[in-house]
Design an enzyme around this catalytic site. Structure first.
Site, PDB file in Angstrom:
ATOM      1  N   ASP A  39       0.868  -1.189   0.000  1.00  0.00           N
ATOM      2  CA  ASP A  39       0.000   0.000   0.000  1.00  0.00           C
ATOM      3  C   ASP A  39       0.895   1.226   0.000  1.00  0.00           C
ATOM      4  OD1 ASP A  39      -1.607   2.231   0.908  1.00  0.00           O
ATOM      5  OD2 ASP A  39      -3.114   0.776   1.547  1.00  0.00           O
ATOM      6  N   GLN A 102     -14.528   2.261   1.900  1.00  0.00           N
ATOM      7  CA  GLN A 102     -13.780   1.883   0.697  1.00  0.00           C
ATOM      8  C   GLN A 102     -13.407   3.129  -0.092  1.00  0.00           C
ATOM      9  OE1 GLN A 102     -15.955  -0.633  -2.057  1.00  0.00           O
ATOM     10  NE2 GLN A 102     -14.072  -1.449  -2.931  1.00  0.00           N
ATOM     11  N   HIS A 108     -10.494  -5.254  -2.449  1.00  0.00           N
ATOM     12  CA  HIS A 108      -9.176  -5.478  -1.856  1.00  0.00           C
ATOM     13  C   HIS A 108      -9.279  -5.654  -0.350  1.00  0.00           C
ATOM     14  CE1 HIS A 108      -9.796  -1.096  -1.666  1.00  0.00           C
ATOM     15  NE2 HIS A 108      -8.966  -1.077  -0.649  1.00  0.00           N
ATOM     16  N   HIS A 110      -6.894  -5.299   3.194  1.00  0.00           N
ATOM     17  CA  HIS A 110      -5.663  -4.777   3.794  1.00  0.00           C
ATOM     18  C   HIS A 110      -5.093  -5.811   4.771  1.00  0.00           C
ATOM     19  CE1 HIS A 110      -6.121  -0.398   2.745  1.00  0.00           C
ATOM     20  NE2 HIS A 110      -7.379  -0.777   2.611  1.00  0.00           N
TER      21      HIS A 110
END
Ligand SMILES: [Zn+2]
Length: 145
Positions: A39, A102, A108, A110
């Site tokens: 990220d 989101q 996705h 995390h």
């Protein structure tokens, strides 16, 4: 919640461009259904995102196989994060829709290493409704399943 919000038009999602190698990323793993990459926000060192290869906006847009594959990759990445960074805690976070937190509309998950005082917070307002209310909610869900 993160301040970055992807405002790309449909079909040009930032994660689709990343999957296609049209923009640079620090990928750590890739298989047929998933991709894992650092990220760019790095809330803590070792913070990884696991996304579907195919564009699916939210969990509800994924196939059961894709959803399972993302968790399988997250499990593998979590073990690697533990080995490489030794965080005392680990949080998985998956958000759907703007109200769900989101910020990139491409499914996705995390994988976030956690440390004392890392500043990450999620408020959790417990309400403890009566058991009859819980039973009613359960009945609604059983009917929908
Ligand atoms: Zn996408």
């Amino acid at each position: 919640m993160p301040m970055f919000v992807d405002t790309s038009p449909p079909g040009q999602c930032i994660f689709c461009r990343l999957v296609a190698n049209e923009i640079p990323s620090a990928k750590v793993f890739e298989d047929e259904l998933t991709v894992a990459f650092m990220d760019i926000g790095q809330v803590t060192p070792g913070h990884v995102l696991v996304a579907t290869q195919r564009h699916a906006a939210t969990l509800l847009d994924t196939t059961p196989e894709e959803a399972a594959a993302v968790m399988r990759t997250a499990h593998r990445v979590a073990r690697a994060v533990q080995a490489a960074f030794q965080p005392p805690g680990l949080t998985l976070l998956q958000a759907n829709g703007a109200l769900g937190g989101q910020t990139v509309a491409h499914f996705h998950l995390h994988v976030v290493p956690r440390h004392e005082g890392d500043g990450i917070a999620l408020t959790w307002p417990r309400q403890e409704p009566p058991s009859a209310v819980l039973a009613s909610h359960a009945e609604r869900l059983r009917a929908a399943l």
